[in-house]
Design a protein around this motif. Structure first.
Motif, short mmCIF file in Angstrom:
data_model
loop_
_atom_site.label_atom_id
_atom_site.label_comp_id
_atom_site.label_asym_id
_atom_site.label_seq_id
_atom_site.Cartn_x
_atom_site.Cartn_y
_atom_site.Cartn_z
N UNK A 50 0.76 -1.21 0.08
CA UNK A 50 0.10 0.14 0.09
C UNK A 50 0.79 1.25 -0.04
N UNK A 51 2.13 1.13 0.75
CA UNK A 51 2.95 2.23 0.87
C UNK A 51 4.20 2.21 -0.14
N UNK A 52 4.83 0.81 -0.16
CA UNK A 52 6.15 0.97 -1.03
C UNK A 52 5.56 0.58 -2.51
N UNK A 53 4.58 0.06 -2.89
CA UNK A 53 4.25 0.19 -4.22
C UNK A 53 4.54 -0.95 -5.03
N UNK A 54 5.18 -2.11 -4.41
CA UNK A 54 5.58 -3.25 -4.93
C UNK A 54 4.69 -4.25 -4.94
N UNK A 55 3.52 -4.35 -5.71
CA UNK A 55 2.33 -5.15 -5.30
C UNK A 55 2.71 -6.84 -5.66
N UNK A 56 3.76 -6.96 -6.65
CA UNK A 56 3.97 -8.08 -7.39
C UNK A 56 5.24 -8.10 -8.21
N UNK A 57 5.67 -9.08 -8.54
CA UNK A 57 6.65 -9.15 -9.62
C UNK A 57 6.25 -8.32 -10.78
N UNK A 58 5.25 -8.60 -11.15
CA UNK A 58 4.49 -7.81 -12.43
C UNK A 58 3.44 -7.42 -12.27
N UNK A 59 3.04 -6.28 -12.91
CA UNK A 59 1.66 -5.56 -12.75
C UNK A 59 1.29 -4.94 -13.98
N UNK A 60 0.11 -4.40 -14.27
CA UNK A 60 -0.24 -3.76 -15.65
C UNK A 60 -0.06 -2.25 -15.54
N UNK A 61 0.80 -1.92 -16.34
CA UNK A 61 1.02 -0.36 -16.64
C UNK A 61 -0.28 0.34 -17.14
N UNK A 62 -1.00 0.95 -16.25
CA UNK A 62 -2.14 1.55 -16.88
C UNK A 62 -2.11 2.60 -18.03
N UNK A 63 -0.79 3.10 -18.13
CA UNK A 63 -0.70 4.01 -19.36
C UNK A 63 -0.46 3.44 -20.57
N UNK A 64 0.17 2.27 -20.62
CA UNK A 64 0.61 1.55 -21.85
C UNK A 64 -0.16 0.24 -21.90
N UNK A 65 -1.09 -0.16 -20.91
CA UNK A 65 -1.64 -1.45 -20.86
C UNK A 65 -0.92 -2.68 -21.07
N UNK A 66 0.38 -2.49 -20.78
CA UNK A 66 1.41 -3.54 -20.91
C UNK A 66 2.05 -4.17 -19.54
N UNK A 67 2.17 -5.50 -19.44
CA UNK A 67 2.93 -5.71 -18.12
C UNK A 67 4.04 -4.90 -17.87
N UNK A 68 4.44 -4.81 -16.61
CA UNK A 68 5.48 -4.01 -16.13
C UNK A 68 6.19 -4.78 -15.04
N UNK A 69 7.34 -5.28 -15.15
CA UNK A 69 8.08 -5.89 -14.19
C UNK A 69 8.69 -4.63 -13.37
N UNK A 70 8.41 -5.27 -12.04
CA UNK A 70 8.93 -4.35 -10.84
C UNK A 70 10.08 -3.81 -10.70
N UNK A 71 11.32 -4.27 -11.57
CA UNK A 71 12.79 -3.50 -11.56
C UNK A 71 13.16 -3.09 -12.76
N UNK A 72 12.35 -3.37 -13.89
CA UNK A 72 12.60 -3.09 -15.13
C UNK A 72 12.73 -1.82 -15.29
N UNK A 73 13.60 -1.14 -16.00
CA UNK A 73 13.71 0.43 -16.19
C UNK A 73 14.10 0.58 -17.62
N UNK A 74 13.16 1.12 -18.44
CA UNK A 74 13.49 1.57 -19.74
C UNK A 74 14.59 2.13 -20.22
#
Length: 458
Positions: free
Chosen positions: A93-117
């Motif tokens: 709820x505070x630190x933001x890492x809800x899972x290893x992967x979640x849906x990016x609401x902007x791109x509607x694509x899965x986002x890995x929790x530590x991937x940095x473009x």
């Protein structure tokens, strides 16, 4: 006679004062070794204990402070959310890492929790400070902080924002990230010159940790340092016996370089994943079923079309989360709470649905019954609706072929504190991992992470 009593009283006071002074000047550990063991379970750990040697897991069980009933104060839990919570002392709820992967609401694509473009990997999504961050700030950057793990998410989330470096195993080599600046020369050389064991990730983590102790100067001075390690336990007897050997090598290896009373070990589990054989539940007549998230989303969209007018209201779905098209809702002047509540009522009628939570419900409710669900929710990462599937039912997404089985049973794991003068003790009272970070912070005399409000564990 009177003088005799005065003399004895003075001696007692002096003795108490000396003892108090000794406690005040007692130095904190020179090194904290934080060990997260994926899938570690208390029942398996104890079941196979007769097969352990004397220097590894048995030593921890016999000489450490053992909390046998560890838990996380949120759900769902996976490796990434668990390790982030362990090192921040708070929940997703505070630190933001809800899972290893979640849906990016902007791109509607899965986002890995530590991937940095931009740079490949970073802790950019970790929204609060960690124990290592606070240690770096408290020592003006002098403290050394390293992290080693089989996976990128475990290594980077353990390292936090301000570490000297993190390394993980990737395609038979040690991988690092340029996020941590200035680039640590020792870690850079280590990742080039040494290669992990192709068949044993735990051995590779142990080897890296001992090289770090020997060559990187960690634990050499009175400024506390932090070494974060991630191991894997699995569910088989052989895995625990092999893990015991690696823990023994680690404990003995560190003991050769740093006195035992100046090293604090904190060992805990991350999460347990049940791997059930397909058809087992049907075979033993255990109630089960299949819930198709893609079909459910289509049905919901048809229902909403009948209520609000034909349109594609469900923009996307990911795992058990459903996302509305907020731009469409604004264009049609549809209140988000209204469409969420109507959707909740509709979905509760579908077989296999135990409950449905709306984002607004989780944000404003103060019910203790929703506490674990709310702690695992993050408004930026989660959907507008979260569907709670009945235990034993399979959740299937036919579009991506992803599937999982819903389980609500609590699987206890141990939290073990060893070294630095810790007294042997066995505690069966249930405890949550958010209490570990403030306890370590107190032991090394720094502030707890900035979103941590839990009481110290020890």
């Amino acid at each position: 006679m009177k003088n005799k009593y005065i003399y004895i009283t003075l001696l007692s006071l002096l003795g108490l004062t000396a003892e108090a002074q000794q406690q005040l000047i007692a130095q904190p550990p020179r090194l904290v070794v934080s060990i997260a063991i994926d899938q570690l379970r208390t029942d398996y750990l104890e079941q196979y204990s007769s097969l352990y040697g004397n220097d590894g897991l048995r030593r921890l069980l016999n000489e450490g402070k053992v909390f046998t009933n560890g838990a996380y104060n949120f759900t769902p839990v996976d490796r990434a959310s668990a390790i982030a919570s362990l090192h921040t002392g708070t929940s997703p709820y505070y630190h933001g890492i809800t899972a290893t992967e979640w849906l990016d609401k902007k791109t509607l694509r899965p986002q890995n929790c530590v991937r940095d473009q931009k740079i490949g990997f970073s802790p950019q999504f970790l929204g609060t400070s960690t124990l290592s961050d606070e240690l770096k700030m408290a020592t003006n950057g002098i403290a050394k902080v390293f992290s080693f793990a089989p996976t990128a998410d475990a290594a980077i989330l353990s390292a936090g924002h301000a570490a000297d470096g993190a390394a993980w195993i990737n395609n038979g080599s040690w991988a690092t990230t340029t996020y941590y600046r200035p680039l640590n020369q020792w870690l850079s050389g280590f990742s080039r010159l040494f290669h992990p064991d192709a068949s044993d990730a735990n051995k590779s983590v142990t080897d890296a940790a001992l090289k770090c102790i020997e060559q990187a100067g960690i634990g050499n001075d009175d400024k506390p340092d932090l070494l974060s390690l991630t191991y894997e336990a699995g569910q088989q007897m052989e895995a625990y016996v092999a893990l015991d050997r690696q823990i023994a090598l680690l404990l003995n290896g560190i003991k050769h370089h740093i006195p035992s009373d100046r090293v604090l070990f904190v060992i805990t589990g991350t999460t347990s994943r049940e791997e059930e054989e397909e058809g087992n539940q049907e075979r033993f007549r255990i109630p089960t079923g299949t819930f198709y998230i893609n079909r459910t989303a289509n049905l919901l969209n048809m229902y909403l079309g009948a209520v609000f007018g034909s349109a594609k209201y469900v923009e996307f779905y990911h795992k058990n989360h459903i996302y509305f098209n907020h731009q469409l809702l604004r264009q049609k002047n549809i209140n988000l709470s209204d469409i969420s509540n109507r959707s909740q009522e509709f979905l509760l009628q579908i077989s296999g649905v135990r409950n449905v939570y709306t984002a607004n419900q989780l944000l404003i409710s103060d019910s203790y019954l929703l506490e674990r669900i709310r702690n695992g929710f993050n408004v930026e990462k989660c959907g507008d609706l979260i569907i709670d599937i009945a235990p034993g039912w399979r959740l299937i997404n036919e579009d991506t072929q992803e599937q999982s089985t819903s389980r609500s049973a609590h699987v206890p794991f141990p939290i073990i504190v060893y070294g630095a003068g810790t007294k042997a003790e066995r505690i069966q009272t249930p405890v949550t991992v958010d209490r570990i970070a403030p306890a370590v912070a107190r032991a090394i005399r720094i502030r707890a992470p900035n979103a941590c409000v839990a009481e110290p564990l020890f």
